[in-house]
Design an enzyme around this catalytic site. Structure first.
Site, PDB file in Angstrom:
ATOM      1  CB  ALA A 102     -11.301  -6.773  16.634  1.00 38.04           C
ATOM      2  NE  ARG A 114      15.614  11.413   1.798  1.00 39.60           N
ATOM      3  CZ  ARG A 114      16.380  10.500   1.880  1.00 39.60           C
ATOM      4  NH1 ARG A 114      15.732   9.346   1.713  1.00 39.60           N
ATOM      5  NH2 ARG A 114      17.673  10.564   2.245  1.00 39.60           N
ATOM      6  NE  ARG A 169      -9.649   8.956  -5.919  1.00 36.92           N
ATOM      7  CZ  ARG A 169      -9.602   8.913  -4.590  1.00 36.92           C
ATOM      8  NH1 ARG A 169     -10.289  10.163  -4.070  1.00 36.92           N
ATOM      9  NH2 ARG A 169      -9.025   8.243  -3.736  1.00 36.92           N
ATOM     10  CG  ASP A 205      -7.754   1.165  -0.043  1.00 34.13           C
ATOM     11  OD1 ASP A 205      -7.813   1.426   1.130  1.00 34.13           O
ATOM     12  OD2 ASP A 205      -8.664   1.666  -0.633  1.00 34.13           O
ATOM     13  CB  SER A 209     -17.825  -8.278  28.550  1.00 33.05           C
ATOM     14  OG  SER A 209     -18.340  -9.004  27.309  1.00 33.05           O
TER      15      SER A 209
HETATM   16  O1  F6P Z   1      -6.855   5.869  -1.088  1.00 32.65           O
HETATM   17  C1  F6P Z   1      -7.747   4.788  -0.890  1.00 32.65           C
HETATM   18  C2  F6P Z   1      -9.106   5.356  -0.131  1.00 32.65           C
HETATM   19  O2  F6P Z   1      -8.400   5.951   1.208  1.00 32.65           O
HETATM   20  C3  F6P Z   1     -10.121   4.372   0.148  1.00 32.65           C
HETATM   21  O3  F6P Z   1      -9.835   3.385   1.213  1.00 32.65           O
HETATM   22  C4  F6P Z   1     -11.210   5.183   0.336  1.00 32.65           C
HETATM   23  O4  F6P Z   1     -12.386   4.587   0.250  1.00 32.65           O
HETATM   24  C5  F6P Z   1     -10.971   6.319  -0.346  1.00 32.65           C
HETATM   25  O5  F6P Z   1      -9.689   6.390  -0.649  1.00 32.65           O
HETATM   26  C6  F6P Z   1     -11.530   7.631   0.087  1.00 32.65           C
HETATM   27  O6  F6P Z   1     -11.235   8.698  -0.928  1.00 32.65           O
HETATM   28  P1  F6P Z   1     -11.708  10.010  -0.611  1.00 32.65           P
HETATM   29  O7  F6P Z   1     -10.462  10.761  -0.223  1.00 32.65           O
HETATM   30  O8  F6P Z   1     -11.883  10.558  -2.335  1.00 32.65           O
HETATM   31  O9  F6P Z   1     -12.855  10.227   0.132  1.00 32.65           O
END
Ligand code: F6P
Length: 327
Positions: free
Chosen positions: A187, A21, A72, A128, A220
């Site tokens: 955590a 956008r 991809r 990521d 726990s």
């Molecule tokens: O976009 C990054 C990511 O989400 C990574 O964290 C993960 O390992 C990967 O893509 C997963 O890719 P796909 O959707 O091809 O399984």
């Protein structure tokens, strides 16, 4: 400059639409046409595109995913494929291509720049956050929120049953989501790829820590947040290892692709809007083979290679206090 093109590539990230956008509206402001390629580099190779106008970007800032679709393109590292892409861009008289994606997509953009006379500009979009040259990537903040919401919910049932859970979050090569979600959810332990040099050691320390907590607190709940891909077999194997060595049940929860979806949080929308506008302005300035980022609240530009050469470290201090706070 008359015409630019944009595509979204690799793992989609919340905020990609906000970025599209911003690119479109900024380009219109400067009287440029914008063409959107579909499915990442695949659309570029197959000449699958559409002309974008302001109507296409109404009501999309709040939507996850990408209106251009993503993908991809495994062949894009070959010269033959990139030459097809370059000739397709020339056929449509594109002056600059803006690529919203992660490291792999930026490598593709850099490769294209060697065979195409136009300009290529990368905009960091990945949950990521593993891209050098920018403090954050588009989608990262939303992914932390999504992981956090889920971890909070798992904690409710973990507390009710006094169970141990190992929660796997995304980030194949980087522990940004894991570390931040672990801190924010309090955590008990976190396992990251950055600790992978001696992951067995880290697993052993986690087991020791768990035993110690049990001896101190009694039975726990206990939450471990772990990045994906740390060991073969992932969370399921890791949880079994922990259960076998402690004789305490450990349940794996894999958050998976849920972290890629959802409405982007405000930080991602603002970042995406800023980077999109800056990307178009740098295209007009004649920049080529660069990535756009934000550092210390300022929009910045770097050579594309910085994105994969400067490995961005996780916050060591955050990691240290995570380990200190949960003794
Ligand atoms: O976009 C990054 C990511 O989400 C990574 O964290 C993960 O390992 C990967 O893509 C997963 O890719 P796909 O959707 O091809 O399984």
């Amino acid at each position: 400059m008359k015409k630019i093109a944009v595509l979204t590539s690799g793992g989609d990230a919340p905020g990609m639409n906000a970025c599209i956008r911003s690119i479109l509206l900024t380009a219109e402001h400067y009287n440029l046409q914008v063409l959107g390629y579909k499915h990442g580099y695949n659309g570029l190779v197959e000449q699958d595109y559409r002309l974008l106008n302001a109507e296409h970007v109404v009501n999309i800032i709040q939507r996850g995913g990408t209106i251009l679709k993503s993908g991809r393109c495994l062949d894009f590292h070959t010269e033959a494929t990139v030459r097809i892409a370059a000739s397709n861009l020339d056929e449509l008289q594109i002056d600059a291509l803006l690529v919203i994606g992660g490291n792999g997509s930026f490598k593709g953009a850099h490769h294209l720049s060697k065979f195409w006379k136009g300009q290529v500009i990368g905009l960091p979009g990945t949950i990521d956050n593993d891209i050098g040259g920018t403090d954050a990537t588009i989608g990262y903040y939303t992914a932390i929120e999504t992981a956090l919401e889920s971890i909070d919910k798992v904690r409710d049932t973990a507390d009710a049953f006094e169970r141990i859970f190992l929660i796997e979050v995304m980030g194949k090569h980087a522990g940004f989501i894991a570390l931040n979600a672990a801190i924010a959810s309090a955590a008990d332990r976190v396992l990251l790829p950055e600790l992978c040099e001696n992951i067995q050691d880290e697993i052993d320390k986690t087991i020791e820590h768990l035993k110690h907590v049990y001896s101190k607190r009694g039975v726990s709940s206990y939450i471990i947040v772990a990045s994906e891909n740390l060991i073969a077999g992932g969370a399921v194997t890791l949880a079994k290892m922990i259960a076998d060595q402690t004789q305490i049940e450990c349940r794996p929860v894999i958050l998976g692709h849920v972290q890629r979806g959802g409405s982007p949080v405000s930080q991602d929308r603002v970042l995406a809007t800023k980077l999109g506008a800056y990307g178009v302005e740098q295209a007009i300035n004649g920049e080529n083979d660069i990535m756009i980022g934000e550092q210390n609240s300022q929009a910045v530009k770097h050579k594309l290679a910085v994105s994969w050469q400067d490995k961005k470290p996780v916050d060591e201090y955050l990691l240290k206090i995570q380990q200190q706070l949960f003794k």
